[in-house]
Each structure stands twice: as structure tokens, then as C-alpha cells.
Write a protein that holds these residues in place. Structure first.
Motif, PDB file in Angstrom:
ATOM      1  N   TYR A 197       0.844  -1.185   0.000  1.00  0.00           N
ATOM      2  CA  TYR A 197       0.000   0.000   0.000  1.00  0.00           C
ATOM      3  C   TYR A 197       0.880   1.236   0.000  1.00  0.00           C
ATOM      4  O   TYR A 197       1.516   1.562   0.984  1.00  0.00           O
ATOM      5  CB  TYR A 197      -0.905  -0.043   1.225  1.00  0.00           C
ATOM      6  CG  TYR A 197      -1.726   1.188   1.399  1.00  0.00           C
ATOM      7  CD1 TYR A 197      -1.416   2.089   2.400  1.00  0.00           C
ATOM      8  CD2 TYR A 197      -2.795   1.459   0.587  1.00  0.00           C
ATOM      9  CE1 TYR A 197      -2.164   3.227   2.583  1.00  0.00           C
ATOM     10  CE2 TYR A 197      -3.548   2.590   0.754  1.00  0.00           C
ATOM     11  CZ  TYR A 197      -3.235   3.474   1.758  1.00  0.00           C
ATOM     12  OH  TYR A 197      -3.971   4.590   1.928  1.00  0.00           O
ATOM     13  N   ILE A 198       0.928   1.911  -1.132  1.00  0.00           N
ATOM     14  CA  ILE A 198       1.751   3.111  -1.240  1.00  0.00           C
ATOM     15  C   ILE A 198       0.909   4.328  -1.617  1.00  0.00           C
ATOM     16  O   ILE A 198       1.134   5.403  -1.118  1.00  0.00           O
ATOM     17  CB  ILE A 198       2.893   2.912  -2.258  1.00  0.00           C
ATOM     18  CG1 ILE A 198       3.837   1.840  -1.734  1.00  0.00           C
ATOM     19  CG2 ILE A 198       3.645   4.194  -2.486  1.00  0.00           C
ATOM     20  CD1 ILE A 198       4.936   1.473  -2.675  1.00  0.00           C
ATOM     21  N   ALA A 199      -0.086   4.151  -2.466  1.00  0.00           N
ATOM     22  CA  ALA A 199      -0.885   5.289  -2.913  1.00  0.00           C
ATOM     23  C   ALA A 199      -1.623   5.916  -1.747  1.00  0.00           C
ATOM     24  O   ALA A 199      -2.052   5.232  -0.827  1.00  0.00           O
ATOM     25  CB  ALA A 199      -1.883   4.843  -3.969  1.00  0.00           C
ATOM     26  N   THR A 200      -1.746   7.234  -1.764  1.00  0.00           N
ATOM     27  CA  THR A 200      -2.430   7.910  -0.675  1.00  0.00           C
ATOM     28  C   THR A 200      -3.572   8.795  -1.148  1.00  0.00           C
ATOM     29  O   THR A 200      -4.227   9.414  -0.324  1.00  0.00           O
ATOM     30  CB  THR A 200      -1.440   8.765   0.143  1.00  0.00           C
ATOM     31  OG1 THR A 200      -0.853   9.742  -0.702  1.00  0.00           O
ATOM     32  CG2 THR A 200      -0.372   7.912   0.777  1.00  0.00           C
ATOM     33  N   ALA A 201      -3.830   8.890  -2.453  1.00  0.00           N
ATOM     34  CA  ALA A 201      -4.895   9.772  -2.937  1.00  0.00           C
ATOM     35  C   ALA A 201      -5.490   9.254  -4.236  1.00  0.00           C
ATOM     36  O   ALA A 201      -4.835   8.534  -4.992  1.00  0.00           O
ATOM     37  CB  ALA A 201      -4.343  11.173  -3.160  1.00  0.00           C
ATOM     38  N   ILE A 202      -6.743   9.644  -4.470  1.00  0.00           N
ATOM     39  CA  ILE A 202      -7.407   9.403  -5.751  1.00  0.00           C
ATOM     40  C   ILE A 202      -8.217  10.642  -6.101  1.00  0.00           C
ATOM     41  O   ILE A 202      -8.602  11.416  -5.227  1.00  0.00           O
ATOM     42  CB  ILE A 202      -8.337   8.165  -5.715  1.00  0.00           C
ATOM     43  CG1 ILE A 202      -9.430   8.322  -4.639  1.00  0.00           C
ATOM     44  CG2 ILE A 202      -7.549   6.892  -5.495  1.00  0.00           C
ATOM     45  CD1 ILE A 202     -10.497   7.264  -4.690  1.00  0.00           C
ATOM     46  N   ASP A 203      -8.453  10.834  -7.378  1.00  0.00           N
ATOM     47  CA  ASP A 203      -9.391  11.845  -7.855  1.00  0.00           C
ATOM     48  C   ASP A 203     -10.597  11.102  -8.406  1.00  0.00           C
ATOM     49  O   ASP A 203     -10.452  10.048  -9.034  1.00  0.00           O
ATOM     50  CB  ASP A 203      -8.768  12.724  -8.924  1.00  0.00           C
ATOM     51  CG  ASP A 203      -7.809  13.749  -8.338  1.00  0.00           C
ATOM     52  OD1 ASP A 203      -7.752  13.880  -7.105  1.00  0.00           O
ATOM     53  OD2 ASP A 203      -7.113  14.406  -9.115  1.00  0.00           O
ATOM     54  N   ILE A 204     -11.787  11.638  -8.168  1.00  0.00           N
ATOM     55  CA  ILE A 204     -13.008  10.903  -8.456  1.00  0.00           C
ATOM     56  C   ILE A 204     -14.009  11.729  -9.250  1.00  0.00           C
ATOM     57  O   ILE A 204     -13.959  12.959  -9.270  1.00  0.00           O
ATOM     58  CB  ILE A 204     -13.699  10.458  -7.150  1.00  0.00           C
ATOM     59  CG1 ILE A 204     -14.062  11.689  -6.301  1.00  0.00           C
ATOM     60  CG2 ILE A 204     -12.849   9.479  -6.378  1.00  0.00           C
ATOM     61  CD1 ILE A 204     -14.998  11.409  -5.151  1.00  0.00           C
ATOM     62  N   ASN A 205     -14.913  11.035  -9.898  1.00  0.00           N
ATOM     63  CA  ASN A 205     -16.215  11.510 -10.341  1.00  0.00           C
ATOM     64  C   ASN A 205     -17.191  10.533  -9.702  1.00  0.00           C
ATOM     65  O   ASN A 205     -16.856   9.361  -9.512  1.00  0.00           O
ATOM     66  CB  ASN A 205     -16.361  11.466 -11.859  1.00  0.00           C
ATOM     67  CG  ASN A 205     -15.475  12.469 -12.551  1.00  0.00           C
ATOM     68  OD1 ASN A 205     -15.377  13.613 -12.141  1.00  0.00           O
ATOM     69  ND2 ASN A 205     -14.819  12.040 -13.610  1.00  0.00           N
ATOM     70  N   ILE A 206     -18.389  10.982  -9.372  1.00  0.00           N
ATOM     71  CA  ILE A 206     -19.332  10.122  -8.671  1.00  0.00           C
ATOM     72  C   ILE A 206     -20.582   9.926  -9.521  1.00  0.00           C
ATOM     73  O   ILE A 206     -21.227  10.904  -9.922  1.00  0.00           O
ATOM     74  CB  ILE A 206     -19.722  10.721  -7.308  1.00  0.00           C
ATOM     75  CG1 ILE A 206     -18.474  10.896  -6.436  1.00  0.00           C
ATOM     76  CG2 ILE A 206     -20.758   9.847  -6.608  1.00  0.00           C
ATOM     77  CD1 ILE A 206     -18.719  11.642  -5.158  1.00  0.00           C
ATOM     78  N   GLN A 207     -20.912   8.666  -9.786  1.00  0.00           N
ATOM     79  CA  GLN A 207     -22.152   8.341 -10.466  1.00  0.00           C
ATOM     80  C   GLN A 207     -23.226   8.117  -9.403  1.00  0.00           C
ATOM     81  O   GLN A 207     -22.993   7.434  -8.406  1.00  0.00           O
ATOM     82  CB  GLN A 207     -21.989   7.088 -11.320  1.00  0.00           C
ATOM     83  CG  GLN A 207     -23.232   6.736 -12.103  1.00  0.00           C
ATOM     84  CD  GLN A 207     -23.034   5.555 -13.034  1.00  0.00           C
ATOM     85  OE1 GLN A 207     -21.910   5.165 -13.337  1.00  0.00           O
ATOM     86  NE2 GLN A 207     -24.121   4.985 -13.489  1.00  0.00           N
ATOM     87  N   TYR A 208     -24.397   8.703  -9.610  1.00  0.00           N
ATOM     88  CA  TYR A 208     -25.482   8.587  -8.640  1.00  0.00           C
ATOM     89  C   TYR A 208     -26.815   8.618  -9.381  1.00  0.00           C
ATOM     90  O   TYR A 208     -26.882   8.970 -10.555  1.00  0.00           O
ATOM     91  CB  TYR A 208     -25.421   9.727  -7.610  1.00  0.00           C
ATOM     92  CG  TYR A 208     -25.700  11.095  -8.207  1.00  0.00           C
ATOM     93  CD1 TYR A 208     -26.965  11.661  -8.127  1.00  0.00           C
ATOM     94  CD2 TYR A 208     -24.705  11.798  -8.878  1.00  0.00           C
ATOM     95  CE1 TYR A 208     -27.232  12.893  -8.703  1.00  0.00           C
ATOM     96  CE2 TYR A 208     -24.962  13.032  -9.445  1.00  0.00           C
ATOM     97  CZ  TYR A 208     -26.226  13.574  -9.354  1.00  0.00           C
ATOM     98  OH  TYR A 208     -26.497  14.793  -9.930  1.00  0.00           O
ATOM     99  N   LYS A 209     -27.880   8.242  -8.707  1.00  0.00           N
ATOM    100  CA  LYS A 209     -29.233   8.318  -9.256  1.00  0.00           C
ATOM    101  C   LYS A 209     -29.801   9.696  -8.925  1.00  0.00           C
ATOM    102  O   LYS A 209     -29.843  10.100  -7.764  1.00  0.00           O
ATOM    103  CB  LYS A 209     -30.139   7.241  -8.658  1.00  0.00           C
ATOM    104  CG  LYS A 209     -29.712   5.826  -8.972  1.00  0.00           C
ATOM    105  CD  LYS A 209     -30.097   5.442 -10.369  1.00  0.00           C
ATOM    106  CE  LYS A 209     -29.772   3.964 -10.597  1.00  0.00           C
ATOM    107  NZ  LYS A 209     -30.049   3.539 -11.932  1.00  0.00           N
ATOM    108  N   ASN A 210     -30.263  10.412  -9.962  1.00  0.00           N
ATOM    109  CA  ASN A 210     -30.847  11.731  -9.722  1.00  0.00           C
ATOM    110  C   ASN A 210     -32.304  11.587  -9.286  1.00  0.00           C
ATOM    111  O   ASN A 210     -32.806  10.475  -9.108  1.00  0.00           O
ATOM    112  CB  ASN A 210     -30.691  12.629 -10.957  1.00  0.00           C
ATOM    113  CG  ASN A 210     -31.440  12.103 -12.166  1.00  0.00           C
ATOM    114  OD1 ASN A 210     -32.420  11.365 -12.055  1.00  0.00           O
ATOM    115  ND2 ASN A 210     -30.966  12.480 -13.348  1.00  0.00           N
ATOM    116  N   SER A 211     -33.003  12.711  -9.115  1.00  0.00           N
ATOM    117  CA  SER A 211     -34.382  12.685  -8.614  1.00  0.00           C
ATOM    118  C   SER A 211     -35.336  11.979  -9.569  1.00  0.00           C
ATOM    119  O   SER A 211     -36.419  11.562  -9.163  1.00  0.00           O
ATOM    120  CB  SER A 211     -34.872  14.108  -8.331  1.00  0.00           C
ATOM    121  OG  SER A 211     -34.801  14.892  -9.502  1.00  0.00           O
ATOM    122  N   SER A 212     -34.930  11.823 -10.834  1.00  0.00           N
ATOM    123  CA  SER A 212     -35.727  11.070 -11.815  1.00  0.00           C
ATOM    124  C   SER A 212     -35.308   9.613 -11.879  1.00  0.00           C
ATOM    125  O   SER A 212     -35.721   8.888 -12.776  1.00  0.00           O
ATOM    126  CB  SER A 212     -35.595  11.701 -13.196  1.00  0.00           C
ATOM    127  OG  SER A 212     -36.006  13.044 -13.173  1.00  0.00           O
TER     128      SER A 212
END
Length: 87
Positions: free
Chosen positions: A1-16
Motif C-alpha cells: 500500500y503506497i498510494a495515498t490519494a485518488i481523484d473521483i467523479n461520482i455516479q449517482y441516481k438523480n431525482s428522476s
């Protein structure tokens, strides 16, 4: 385990109930402007013991999640950094 960070986009369900993506502009809009499911995800990170959400940094970076190793244990962080530099 060496990595300490990630950059993300988040997929989610919207109100529809359709899939949506919360990407850089969305994640950098401030916690209160995030879609409710994304707020829940960020809240879980905030309530955890080790992870930090970049949206809380002085210079916000909402796509960023890290384990704060450099702040918690700079010697261990530098040890791991040096391992990577020597590979």
C-alpha cells in the motif's frame, strides 16, 4: 500500500432515478450544493477515521480524496514516496 490519494467523479441516481455524474464542477460547487446522494458519500468520508475530502481543503479540490498520511505521519509518507522514486 503506497498510494495515498485518488481523484473521483461520482455516479449517482438523480431525482428522476436516472444515472447522473457529479464531476469536477459539481464536486467543487460546495457541500451544500452537492446532489443529496453525493452529500451522503462525502458525509461518509468526513465521518470516517482516515479519509479526507478535498472539498474541505483551504483551496478546495472536490474531486480529491486522500488518507491524510502526510499530515498524520510525514516520515512514513516520505518513506513510501522514496520507494516510488527508486522504482
Amino acid at each position: 500500500y503506497i498510494a495515498t490519494a485518488i481523484d473521483i467523479n461520482i455516479q449517482y441516481k438523480n431525482s428522476s432515478n436516472q444515472n447522473s455524474i457529479c464531476d469536477n464542477p459539481c464536486l467543487n460547487s460546495g457541500f451544500n450544493s452537492l446532489p443529496t446522494p453525493v452529500q451522503g458519500f462525502v458525509r461518509d468520508i468526513r465521518n470516517g477515521l482516515r479519509l479526507r475530502w478535498g472539498g474541505d481543503f483551504n483551496k478546495a479540490d472536490g474531486v480529491h480524496i486522500d488518507n491524510g498520511l502526510f499530515q498524520r505521519d510525514p516520515i512514513e509518507y516520505l518513506r513510501r514516496f522514496n520507494i516510488l522514486q527508486n522504482q
